[in-house]
Design a protein around this motif. Structure first.
Motif, PDB file in Angstrom:
ATOM      1  N   UNK A   1       0.815  -1.214   0.000  1.00 59.71           N
ATOM      2  CA  UNK A   1       0.000   0.000   0.000  1.00 59.71           C
ATOM      3  C   UNK A   1       0.857   1.276   0.000  1.00 59.71           C
ATOM      4  N   UNK A   2       1.701   1.451  -1.030  1.00 60.20           N
ATOM      5  CA  UNK A   2       2.550   2.649  -1.081  1.00 60.20           C
ATOM      6  C   UNK A   2       1.716   3.923  -1.296  1.00 60.20           C
ATOM      7  N   UNK A   3       2.410   5.072  -1.236  1.00 56.00           N
ATOM      8  CA  UNK A   3       1.709   6.353  -1.312  1.00 56.00           C
ATOM      9  C   UNK A   3       1.268   6.666  -2.740  1.00 56.00           C
ATOM     10  N   UNK A   4       0.628   7.814  -2.908  1.00 62.84           N
ATOM     11  CA  UNK A   4       0.050   8.193  -4.198  1.00 62.84           C
ATOM     12  C   UNK A   4       1.122   8.352  -5.276  1.00 62.84           C
ATOM     13  N   UNK A   5       2.298   8.841  -4.882  1.00 63.87           N
ATOM     14  CA  UNK A   5       3.363   9.021  -5.870  1.00 63.87           C
ATOM     15  C   UNK A   5       3.799   7.682  -6.453  1.00 63.87           C
ATOM     16  N   UNK A   6       4.017   6.698  -5.599  1.00 65.31           N
ATOM     17  CA  UNK A   6       4.410   5.382  -6.090  1.00 65.31           C
ATOM     18  C   UNK A   6       3.266   4.721  -6.862  1.00 65.31           C
ATOM     19  N   UNK A   7       2.036   4.965  -6.427  1.00 66.06           N
ATOM     20  CA  UNK A   7       0.884   4.405  -7.146  1.00 66.06           C
ATOM     21  C   UNK A   7       0.812   4.967  -8.563  1.00 66.06           C
ATOM     22  N   UNK A   8       1.126   6.264  -8.703  1.00 68.84           N
ATOM     23  CA  UNK A   8       1.154   6.869 -10.040  1.00 68.84           C
ATOM     24  C   UNK A   8       2.220   6.214 -10.906  1.00 68.84           C
ATOM     25  N   UNK A   9       3.365   5.876 -10.313  1.00 69.54           N
ATOM     26  CA  UNK A   9       4.415   5.179 -11.066  1.00 69.54           C
ATOM     27  C   UNK A   9       3.936   3.796 -11.508  1.00 69.54           C
ATOM     28  N   UNK A  10       3.230   3.102 -10.620  1.00 75.07           N
ATOM     29  CA  UNK A  10       2.681   1.786 -10.978  1.00 75.07           C
ATOM     30  C   UNK A  10       1.684   1.912 -12.124  1.00 75.07           C
ATOM     31  N   UNK A  11       0.905   3.000 -12.107  1.00 76.19           N
ATOM     32  CA  UNK A  11      -0.052   3.233 -13.186  1.00 76.19           C
ATOM     33  C   UNK A  11       0.679   3.497 -14.501  1.00 76.19           C
ATOM     34  N   UNK A  12       1.722   4.317 -14.440  1.00 75.92           N
ATOM     35  CA  UNK A  12       2.501   4.604 -15.653  1.00 75.92           C
ATOM     36  C   UNK A  12       3.108   3.322 -16.227  1.00 75.92           C
ATOM     37  N   UNK A  13       3.633   2.478 -15.354  1.00 77.63           N
ATOM     38  CA  UNK A  13       4.236   1.218 -15.807  1.00 77.63           C
ATOM     39  C   UNK A  13       3.187   0.328 -16.470  1.00 77.63           C
ATOM     40  N   UNK A  14       1.991   0.295 -15.902  1.00 73.24           N
ATOM     41  CA  UNK A  14       0.927  -0.531 -16.468  1.00 73.24           C
ATOM     42  C   UNK A  14       0.488  -0.001 -17.827  1.00 73.24           C
ATOM     43  N   UNK A  15       0.398   1.320 -17.939  1.00 78.32           N
ATOM     44  CA  UNK A  15      -0.001   1.907 -19.217  1.00 78.32           C
ATOM     45  C   UNK A  15       1.066   1.662 -20.282  1.00 78.32           C
ATOM     46  N   UNK A  16       2.339   1.813 -19.900  1.00 78.06           N
ATOM     47  CA  UNK A  16       3.424   1.542 -20.851  1.00 78.06           C
ATOM     48  C   UNK A  16       3.364   0.100 -21.343  1.00 78.06           C
ATOM     49  N   UNK A  17       3.129  -0.832 -20.424  1.00 84.03           N
ATOM     50  CA  UNK A  17       3.032  -2.238 -20.804  1.00 84.03           C
ATOM     51  C   UNK A  17       1.843  -2.458 -21.750  1.00 84.03           C
ATOM     52  N   UNK A  18       0.749  -1.784 -21.463  1.00 81.01           N
ATOM     53  CA  UNK A  18      -0.468  -1.889 -22.299  1.00 81.01           C
ATOM     54  C   UNK A  18      -0.188  -1.368 -23.719  1.00 81.01           C
ATOM     55  N   UNK A  19       0.542  -0.251 -23.803  1.00 84.30           N
ATOM     56  CA  UNK A  19       0.856   0.300 -25.126  1.00 84.30           C
ATOM     57  C   UNK A  19       1.764  -0.609 -25.905  1.00 84.30           C
ATOM     58  N   UNK A  20       2.775  -1.187 -25.221  1.00 84.33           N
ATOM     59  CA  UNK A  20       3.664  -2.103 -25.919  1.00 84.33           C
ATOM     60  C   UNK A  20       2.903  -3.323 -26.413  1.00 84.33           C
ATOM     61  N   UNK A  21       2.031  -3.833 -25.575  1.00 82.24           N
ATOM     62  CA  UNK A  21       1.253  -5.004 -25.986  1.00 82.24           C
ATOM     63  C   UNK A  21       0.334  -4.663 -27.149  1.00 82.24           C
ATOM     64  N   UNK A  22      -0.238  -3.457 -27.131  1.00 86.37           N
ATOM     65  CA  UNK A  22      -1.165  -3.064 -28.202  1.00 86.37           C
ATOM     66  C   UNK A  22      -0.421  -2.885 -29.494  1.00 86.37           C
ATOM     67  N   UNK A  23       0.812  -2.340 -29.427  1.00 93.07           N
ATOM     68  CA  UNK A  23       1.579  -2.123 -30.666  1.00 93.07           C
ATOM     69  C   UNK A  23       2.044  -3.441 -31.261  1.00 93.07           C
ATOM     70  N   UNK A  24       2.346  -4.442 -30.395  1.00 94.58           N
ATOM     71  CA  UNK A  24       2.752  -5.758 -30.892  1.00 94.58           C
ATOM     72  C   UNK A  24       1.593  -6.429 -31.602  1.00 94.58           C
ATOM     73  N   UNK A  25       0.424  -6.306 -31.022  1.00 94.87           N
ATOM     74  CA  UNK A  25      -0.764  -6.897 -31.646  1.00 94.87           C
ATOM     75  C   UNK A  25      -1.061  -6.196 -32.962  1.00 94.87           C
TER      76      UNK A  25
END
Length: 405
Positions: free
Chosen positions: A381-405
Motif C-alpha cells: 500500500x505505497x503512497x500516491x506518488x508510487x501508485x502513479x508510477x505503478x499506473x505509468x508502468x501498467x499503461x506503458x506495458x499496455x501500449x507495448x502489448x497493443x503495438x505488438x498486436x
C-alpha cells in the motif's frame, strides 16, 4: 424465608424508569421488575434490557402511559406487552398472564393478577425472579435464587411439559446453561434429549437466533460438546460434529488471546465443515441475512494473504474470520492483532486517471485498474506518488502489448 434484596445497580437509579414504575402503581405493589435484569444484577453482570411485569390490564397500562405523556408502542398487545419508550432506552411492560393453550410454538394467554401464576408459565427458575423497583425486595416463587447460586438451570415444573409448550426451550436451556450453568440439571437434560426432534417444528430463524446467542456465551464450547453427545442438534444441524466444536474452541482461544470480542458468525463458521458450498446451504437453511450468509461463505474460503491484504480485501471482520479459521498457534494471535490495528487505506487511483493517460474507456480500464491495485497491495500500500508510477508502468506495458498486436 430470608428476605433478599437487589444490590445497588446503575439501572435502578434511572429517573425515568422510577417515574414509569410509579405511574404503573409500583408503590402499591402493582408492578415489579422481572427476569434478566433481576437475575443479572444478582450476579453482578451488566444489564441491558429492563422488563416490567404488572397486574394492570394492557388497556389500563396504555391509558396510564398516555396520561403521563410516555410514548407507548403496543408491541405485543394480544400477549399483554407494551413498550414504553424512554429517553434512555425502551422498557417492556407485560401484564401478568397464564397459558390457556400452547402448540409448541405459540401460546394463547389469559391475563391474571396472580404473581405466582405468572411465574409458573416462565421457562426457568432463574428467569422467574421479580423485584420491587423501589425497595429492591426479590420475590422468588420456585427457588431461582438457590439455582442461580448453584449454577443450575432448572425448568419450572415438569421439563417435558414445558418443552411441549414451546420447543425453543430446548435451545434456551442450553444457551442459559452455557452462560450460567456448571453441572447440567439431570431432569432438564433428559427431557431435552428425549424431545430433540421437536426442534424440527421450529422456524429456522428462531433456531439461528438462539444458536448465535449460545455461541458467544462463556461456556459455549463445553455446552456444545454436551449437545453433540446427546444428539440435540442432529435433527436440524447434522453437519455440526465434535471436530467442529474442537475448531470452535481453538478460535475462541485465539479471540481471547488477541483481546477480541467473541463473534457469533465467526464461531458458527468455525463449527462448520470447511466447505463454502455447504456453508452457504446451512446459512440459507438458517435463514441468515444476505450479509451474514456472505460472511459465512467468506470465512470458509481458502487460506492465503497477509493480514493487511486480507483486511483490505475482506474488511476487518472478514479478515479476522478467514485468518483465525485458517491459521494456528502464535501466528493466529499475532495476525489477528495486526488485523485489528490495521488502518485500511483507500486505493489512490481511479479509472479516470488511466483514461487521462490515454487508455480508452471500456474493459481495458477496469482490467488495468485491478492490475495496478494488485501491484499496490503487493508492495504494501505505497503512497500516491508510487501508485502513479505503478499506473505509468501498467499503461506503458499496455501500449507495448497493443503495438505488438
Amino acid at each position: 424465608m430470608e428476605r433478599v434484596t437487589l444490590p445497588a445497580a446503575g439501572w435502578r437509579d434511572r429517573e425515568e424508569l422510577q417515574a414509569l414504575c410509579r405511574v404503573l402503581g409500583a408503590d402499591g405493589g402493582d408492578t415489579r421488575v422481572v427476569g434478566g435484569a433481576v437475575r443479572d444484577t444478582l450476579l453482578g453482570c451488566p444489564v441491558s434490557d429492563i422488563d416490567l411485569a404488572t397486574r394492570q390490564a394492557p388497556e389500563d397500562v396504555l391509558a396510564a402511559l398516555q396520561r403521563a405523556r410516555v410514548k407507548a408502542v403496543p408491541t405485543g398487545l394480544a400477549h399483554g406487552t407494551i413498550t414504553a419508550v424512554l429517553s434512555d432506552g425502551p422498557v417492556e411492560v407485560t401484564t401478568l398472564r397464564r397459558d390457556l393453550a400452547t402448540d409448541g410454538r405459540h401460546a394463547v394467554v389469559a391475563f391474571t393478577d396472580d404473581w405466582r401464576e405468572d411465574a409458573a408459565r416462565r421457562d426457568f427458575t432463574i428467569n422467574a425472579l421479580y423485584a420491587d423497583p423501589a425497595s429492591g425486595e426479590i420475590f422468588d416463587y420456585f427457588g431461582g435464587i438457590d439455582d442461580l447460586a448453584a449454577g443450575r438451570v432448572r425448568f419450572i415444573g415438569d421439563p417435558l411439559q414445558r418443552i411441549a409448550e414451546d420447543h425453543l426451550r430446548i435451545l434456551r436451556f442450553f444457551r442459559f446453561h452455557a452462560r450460567f450453568g456448571s453441572l447440567p440439571d439431570a431432569a432438564a437434560l433428559a427431557a431435552c434429549t428425549a424431545r430433540a426432534n421437536d426442534l424440527m417444528a421450529l422456524s429456522r430463524e428462531r433456531i439461528a437466533a438462539e444458536l448465535l446467542k449460545l455461541l458467544v456465551a462463556q461456556g459455549a464450547v463445553a455446552t456444545l460438546e454436551l449437545m453433540i453427545a446427546h444428539d440435540i442438534l442432529l435433527p436440524v444441524l447434522p453437519e455440526i460434529s465434535i471436530a467442529g466444536v474442537a475448531k470452535l474452541a481453538e478460535v475462541a482461544g485465539y479471540e481471547a488471546a488477541a483481546d477480541l470480542k467473541p463473534d457469533p458468525l465467526r464461531r458458527l463458521a468455525a463449527l462448520l465443515p470447511r466447505d463454502t458450498a455447504l456453508g452457504e446451504a446451512i446459512a440459507n437453511r438458517l435463514k441468515l441475512s444476505n450479509a451474514q450468509r456472505k460472511r459465512i461463505v467468506s470465512a470458509l474460503g481458502a487460506p492465503g494473504g497477509t493480514p493487511p491484504e486480507l483486511t483490505y480485501r475482506l474488511g476487518r471482520d472478514g479478515a479476522l474470520d478467514r485468518w483465525l479459521l485458517t491459521t494456528s498457534g502464535t501466528p493466529a494471535v499475532d495476525g489477528a492483532r495486526a488485523i485489528a490495528a490495521f488502518a485500511i487505506p483507500a486505493f489512490p487511483l481511479t479509472g479516470g486517471a488511466l483514461v487521462q493517460r490515454g487508455v480508452g474507456k471500456g474493459p481495458d480500464v477496469a482490467r488495468m485498474l485491478r492490475e495496478v491495485e494488485n501491484a499496490w497491495i503487493a508492495e504494501g500500500f505505497p503512497d500516491a506518488e508510487r501508485t502513479a508510477q505503478l499506473a505509468d508502468e501498467a499503461v506503458d506495458q499496455w501500449r507495448r502489448s497493443s503495438s505488438i498486436v
